[in-house]
Design a protein around this motif. Structure first.
Motif, PDB file in Angstrom:
ATOM      1  N   GLU A   1       0.868  -1.128  -0.103  1.00  0.00           N
ATOM      2  CA  GLU A   1       0.008   0.000  -0.062  1.00  0.00           C
ATOM      3  C   GLU A   1       0.928   1.039  -0.122  1.00  0.00           C
ATOM      4  OE1 GLU A   1      -3.056   0.214   2.916  1.00  0.00           O
ATOM      5  OE2 GLU A   1      -3.859  -1.442   2.044  1.00  0.00           O
ATOM      6  N   ALA A   2       0.306   2.219  -0.541  1.00  0.00           N
ATOM      7  CA  ALA A   2       1.056   3.518  -0.670  1.00  0.00           C
ATOM      8  C   ALA A   2       1.736   4.332   0.637  1.00  0.00           C
ATOM      9  CB  ALA A   2       0.407   4.672  -1.512  1.00  0.00           C
ATOM     10  N   ASP A   3       0.897   3.872   1.592  1.00  0.00           N
ATOM     11  CA  ASP A   3       1.499   4.538   2.846  1.00  0.00           C
ATOM     12  C   ASP A   3       2.588   3.673   3.669  1.00  0.00           C
ATOM     13  OD1 ASP A   3      -0.204   2.775   3.595  1.00  0.00           O
ATOM     14  OD2 ASP A   3      -1.626   4.035   4.953  1.00  0.00           O
ATOM     15  N   GLY A   4       2.815   2.488   2.907  1.00  0.00           N
ATOM     16  CA  GLY A   4       3.549   1.411   3.576  1.00  0.00           C
ATOM     17  C   GLY A   4       3.418   0.831   4.842  1.00  0.00           C
ATOM     18  N   THR A   5       2.107   0.739   5.335  1.00  0.00           N
ATOM     19  CA  THR A   5       1.583   0.146   6.325  1.00  0.00           C
ATOM     20  C   THR A   5       1.051  -1.278   6.411  1.00  0.00           C
ATOM     21  OG1 THR A   5      -0.718   1.109   6.159  1.00  0.00           O
ATOM     22  CG2 THR A   5       0.774   2.502   7.305  1.00  0.00           C
ATOM     23  N   LYS A   6       0.574  -1.700   4.925  1.00  0.00           N
ATOM     24  CA  LYS A   6      -0.003  -3.002   4.630  1.00  0.00           C
ATOM     25  C   LYS A   6       0.555  -3.551   3.401  1.00  0.00           C
ATOM     26  CE  LYS A   6      -4.506  -2.245   7.152  1.00  0.00           C
ATOM     27  NZ  LYS A   6      -5.812  -2.280   7.136  1.00  0.00           N
ATOM     28  N   VAL A   7       0.548  -4.873   3.479  1.00  0.00           N
ATOM     29  CA  VAL A   7       0.852  -5.575   2.361  1.00  0.00           C
ATOM     30  C   VAL A   7      -0.007  -6.699   1.854  1.00  0.00           C
ATOM     31  CG1 VAL A   7       3.595  -5.433   2.826  1.00  0.00           C
ATOM     32  CG2 VAL A   7       2.492  -7.118   3.891  1.00  0.00           C
ATOM     33  N   HIS A   8      -0.060  -6.976   0.764  1.00  0.00           N
ATOM     34  CA  HIS A   8      -1.023  -7.944   0.117  1.00  0.00           C
ATOM     35  C   HIS A   8      -0.167  -8.876  -0.459  1.00  0.00           C
ATOM     36  CE1 HIS A   8      -4.278  -5.093   1.212  1.00  0.00           C
ATOM     37  NE2 HIS A   8      -3.303  -4.189   0.671  1.00  0.00           N
ATOM     38  N   GLY A   9      -0.531 -10.192  -0.367  1.00  0.00           N
ATOM     39  CA  GLY A   9       0.444 -11.389  -1.019  1.00  0.00           C
ATOM     40  C   GLY A   9      -0.283 -12.759  -0.880  1.00  0.00           C
ATOM     41  N   VAL A  10       0.568 -13.699  -1.169  1.00  0.00           N
ATOM     42  CA  VAL A  10       0.201 -15.181  -0.912  1.00  0.00           C
ATOM     43  C   VAL A  10       1.166 -15.687   0.102  1.00  0.00           C
ATOM     44  CG1 VAL A  10       0.062 -17.321  -2.058  1.00  0.00           C
ATOM     45  CG2 VAL A  10      -0.454 -15.269  -3.318  1.00  0.00           C
ATOM     46  N   LEU A  11       0.436 -16.376   1.098  1.00  0.00           N
ATOM     47  CA  LEU A  11       1.157 -17.222   2.193  1.00  0.00           C
ATOM     48  C   LEU A  11       0.359 -18.476   2.284  1.00  0.00           C
ATOM     49  CD1 LEU A  11       3.048 -17.208   4.625  1.00  0.00           C
ATOM     50  CD2 LEU A  11       1.247 -16.101   5.952  1.00  0.00           C
ATOM     51  N   GLU A  12       1.304 -19.491   2.293  1.00  0.00           N
ATOM     52  CA  GLU A  12       0.643 -21.140   2.139  1.00  0.00           C
ATOM     53  C   GLU A  12      -0.680 -21.209   1.363  1.00  0.00           C
ATOM     54  OE1 GLU A  12      -0.048 -21.527   6.449  1.00  0.00           O
ATOM     55  OE2 GLU A  12       2.065 -21.448   7.018  1.00  0.00           O
ATOM     56  N   GLY A  13      -0.328 -20.686   0.244  1.00  0.00           N
ATOM     57  CA  GLY A  13      -1.543 -20.823  -0.848  1.00  0.00           C
ATOM     58  C   GLY A  13      -2.602 -19.910  -0.716  1.00  0.00           C
ATOM     59  N   HIS A  14      -2.745 -18.949   0.391  1.00  0.00           N
ATOM     60  CA  HIS A  14      -3.767 -18.044   0.552  1.00  0.00           C
ATOM     61  C   HIS A  14      -3.477 -16.698   0.377  1.00  0.00           C
ATOM     62  CE1 HIS A  14      -6.171 -21.260   2.497  1.00  0.00           C
ATOM     63  NE2 HIS A  14      -5.246 -21.560   2.977  1.00  0.00           N
ATOM     64  N   ARG A  15      -4.267 -15.905  -0.316  1.00  0.00           N
ATOM     65  CA  ARG A  15      -4.064 -14.452  -0.335  1.00  0.00           C
ATOM     66  C   ARG A  15      -4.457 -13.653   0.915  1.00  0.00           C
ATOM     67  NH1 ARG A  15      -3.256 -12.626  -5.458  1.00  0.00           N
ATOM     68  NH2 ARG A  15      -3.451 -14.102  -6.987  1.00  0.00           N
ATOM     69  N   VAL A  16      -3.673 -13.155   1.488  1.00  0.00           N
ATOM     70  CA  VAL A  16      -3.743 -12.591   2.727  1.00  0.00           C
ATOM     71  C   VAL A  16      -3.379 -11.037   2.938  1.00  0.00           C
ATOM     72  CG1 VAL A  16      -3.350 -14.568   3.977  1.00  0.00           C
ATOM     73  CG2 VAL A  16      -1.336 -13.304   3.608  1.00  0.00           C
ATOM     74  N   THR A  17      -3.828 -10.254   3.672  1.00  0.00           N
ATOM     75  CA  THR A  17      -3.276  -9.043   3.954  1.00  0.00           C
ATOM     76  C   THR A  17      -2.778  -8.783   5.445  1.00  0.00           C
ATOM     77  OG1 THR A  17      -4.891  -8.174   2.616  1.00  0.00           O
ATOM     78  CG2 THR A  17      -4.173  -6.584   3.908  1.00  0.00           C
ATOM     79  N   LYS A  18      -1.569  -8.257   5.413  1.00  0.00           N
ATOM     80  CA  LYS A  18      -0.811  -8.054   6.706  1.00  0.00           C
ATOM     81  C   LYS A  18      -0.562  -6.548   6.891  1.00  0.00           C
ATOM     82  CE  LYS A  18      -0.462 -12.709   7.677  1.00  0.00           C
ATOM     83  NZ  LYS A  18      -1.310 -13.316   8.875  1.00  0.00           N
ATOM     84  N   THR A  19      -0.853  -6.284   8.236  1.00  0.00           N
ATOM     85  CA  THR A  19      -0.330  -4.978   8.785  1.00  0.00           C
ATOM     86  C   THR A  19       0.955  -5.186   9.199  1.00  0.00           C
ATOM     87  OG1 THR A  19      -2.627  -4.442   9.473  1.00  0.00           O
ATOM     88  CG2 THR A  19      -0.601  -3.185  10.553  1.00  0.00           C
ATOM     89  N   ILE A  20       2.024  -4.438   8.790  1.00  0.00           N
ATOM     90  CA  ILE A  20       3.349  -4.485   8.900  1.00  0.00           C
ATOM     91  C   ILE A  20       3.864  -4.539  10.204  1.00  0.00           C
ATOM     92  CG2 ILE A  20       5.595  -3.451   8.180  1.00  0.00           C
ATOM     93  CD1 ILE A  20       4.819  -2.826   5.541  1.00  0.00           C
ATOM     94  N   LYS A  21       3.044  -3.678  10.870  1.00  0.00           N
ATOM     95  CA  LYS A  21       3.827  -3.332  12.273  1.00  0.00           C
ATOM     96  C   LYS A  21       3.351  -4.565  13.337  1.00  0.00           C
ATOM     97  CE  LYS A  21       0.038  -0.385  14.058  1.00  0.00           C
ATOM     98  NZ  LYS A  21      -0.281   0.899  14.742  1.00  0.00           N
ATOM     99  N   ARG A  22       2.431  -5.330  12.734  1.00  0.00           N
ATOM    100  CA  ARG A  22       1.782  -6.461  13.573  1.00  0.00           C
ATOM    101  C   ARG A  22       2.434  -7.639  13.109  1.00  0.00           C
ATOM    102  NH1 ARG A  22      -4.274  -4.322  13.541  1.00  0.00           N
ATOM    103  NH2 ARG A  22      -4.058  -2.500  14.874  1.00  0.00           N
ATOM    104  N   MET A  23       3.411  -7.676  12.062  1.00  0.00           N
ATOM    105  CA  MET A  23       4.114  -8.781  11.552  1.00  0.00           C
ATOM    106  C   MET A  23       5.111  -9.404  12.523  1.00  0.00           C
ATOM    107  SD  MET A  23       4.322  -7.954   7.494  1.00  0.00           S
ATOM    108  CE  MET A  23       5.183  -9.301   7.156  1.00  0.00           C
ATOM    109  N   PRO A  24       4.861 -10.744  12.858  1.00  0.00           N
ATOM    110  CA  PRO A  24       5.967 -11.278  13.992  1.00  0.00           C
ATOM    111  C   PRO A  24       7.341 -11.647  13.363  1.00  0.00           C
ATOM    112  CG  PRO A  24       4.397 -12.931  13.243  1.00  0.00           C
ATOM    113  CD  PRO A  24       3.768 -11.492  12.946  1.00  0.00           C
TER     114      PRO A  24
END
Length: 486
Positions: A294-317
């Protein structure tokens, strides 16, 4: 019995080797997946050992970190083997069994531990037996609570191990140890290390932000505004998932730290990424492949373990950050700022190897005239955090003193200002929950004995008395008081 730890990436590898269809693996993981790093204890017939495996699952469901789960599992497994040698087990253990285990760990084991280390073991054993009581396996814990606590631990609050660096020591560590230069800032032709720009930048970032090692080592490019080749002058990072206890705070990245990142990002990192493409493509199914940021660099969209997911960067372990890559069209680019061989984020053990190699270089150059005095023990990354805390507290206190002096305020206001504002600001930067923690952390950064000796020297010089004379006078005074009270 054998102890294993869950790893989704290994499941994908085994599935590929065994020829299991991708869709079947995807469905299996979606229904049955345990949290990454969850311990599983299996017997000789490869069946889960209870109630330990269920306890491990409960730890995972309560979001214990993989590091904590591993430490707890190893401690309780050690206790189980100890009890088996005594003809007992975890469910029938008595207070005497637990006490003997404590004594064995402290005094009789081949690798004995100190009280601090056993306090960690005590926390694991206490959590396990509390689980057994809560689930009805036992009516109560095997040991009786004391007036001080219900824990097996010592109950003693210990000050943290704290050490800071002087300026010449820090520059020597950064440039000679980590950066491969000589003490006179010349190139060392015999330097055989790897990624000196990355290693110097990591030191500068740790020093100028006060972050813990897990915080700065797991940073992602978007968090510093470095995605797509951008080069901001400063940055602010929202620390949460990688912070201690998940306690959120904001960390400011100053210009000097950003400047030292640029040589690494321009010279070393692109070469590492290019050489890692084959490995990254081969492991693609095990990775979190980001397709859109995303333009503000806070979220990413992609594929994880075969699923399309959206993750908030600051909450990614941290575990997720280590496998996160960006699909650029020209290849896969890891989102981690600091990477090593294979394009992977360096682990704690990887950074420790860097630190020990740097220490070896510092020791080798310690006899040079330009080298500062080195400590007896190797530096730790946490020493940079201690140095940050000390320098910030000194600066803020001096600033408070200047403000009070300019305004000519009374001493009571001065003391309140010194005890409150500078300390609270340092507490906020360090991410401590209580000001008392920050005070305890900082007050041991300098040895108080020179000030104590100076104070007594002034006293004895004034009266011409020695330490012995003062002690004798004190004893005589106490004796007279006792006599008068009688």
């Amino acid at each position: 019995m054998q102890l294993f730890y869950t790893d989704t990436r290994k499941v994908w590898k085994v599935g590929e080797i065994a020829g299991v269809p991708y869709a079947d693996l995807e469905g299996l993981l979606r229904r049955r997946a345990l949290r990454q790093g969850t311990p599983i204890l299996l017997d000789d017939r490869m069946r889960p050992v209870e109630p330990l495996s269920s306890w491990f699952r409960t730890l995972a469901m309560n979001r214990a970190s993989s590091k904590t789960m591993k430490a707890y599992a190893l401690t309780v497994l050690m206790l189980m083997h100890f009890l088996e040698d005594r003809g007992s087990d975890l469910l029938s253990a008595t207070e005497s069994d637990i006490t003997q285990f404590r004594q064995w760990r402290l005094d009789d084991d081949e690798e004995t531990v100190d009280e601090v280390s056993f306090d960690r073991d005590a926390a694991a054993i206490g959590a396990f037996y509390q689980y057994l009581v809560d689930r009805g396996y036992l009516e109560r814990r095997p040991w009786r609570p004391t007036a001080r606590s219900t824990s097996l631990g010592s109950g003693i609050s210990r000050d943290p191990r704290i050490r800071h660096l002087e300026l010449d020591q820090y520059l020597f560590a950064r440039d000679v140890g980590f950066g491969g230069l000589t003490p006179t800032a010349d190139l060392d032709e015999d330097f055989g290390g790897w990624c000196p720009h990355r290693n110097r930048a990591s030191c500068e970032l740790a020093l100028l932000t006060g972050m813990r090692a897990q915080e700065w080592s797991t940073l992602l490019l978007p968090e510093l505004g470095l995605e797509h080749g951008k080069r901001p002058l400063t940055a602010e990072v929202d620390l949460q998932a990688c912070a201690k206890f998940g306690r959120p705070r904001t960390s400011y990245i100053p210009r000097d730290a950003m400047d030292l990142l640029h040589p690494y990002l321009l010279l070393e990192r692109p070469d590492i990424v290019a050489k890692a493409q084959r490995v990254l493509r081969r492991r693609c199914r095990e990775l979190f492949v980001v397709q859109r940021l995303e333009a503000d660099g806070t979220k990413v969209h992609g594929v994880l373990e075969g699923h399309r997911v959206t993750k908030t960067i600051k909450r990614m372990p941290p575990d997720l950050r280590r496998i996160t890559v960006m699909e650029t069209g020209d290849g896969l680019d890891p989102l981690a700022v600091f990477i090593g061989h294979g394009g992977r984020m360096l682990t704690a053990s990887g950074w420790d190897r860097v630190r020990w190699r740097a220490w070896a270089r510092m020791k080798a150059w310690s006899g040079d005239e330009a080298a500062p005095r080195l400590p007896r023990q190797v530096w730790h990354y946490h020493d940079l955090r201690s140095t940050f805390a000390l320098q910030l507290l000194i600066y803020l206190t001096r600033q408070a003193l200047d403000d009070i002096k300019d305004q000519e305020l009374p001493m009571a206001t001065l003391l309140k200002h010194m005890a409150g504002n500078p300390l609270l600001k340092v507490q906020q930067r360090l991410g401590h929950a209580r000001p008392a923690t920050t005070y305890r952390y900082i007050r041991y950064l300098e040895d108080p004995m020179p000030e104590v000796e100076a104070a007594f020297r002034e006293w004895t010089d004034a009266g011409g008395a020695s330490y012995a004379t003062i002690a004798l006078h004190q004893l005589n005074s106490e004796g007279r008081n006792d006599a008068s009270e009688g």
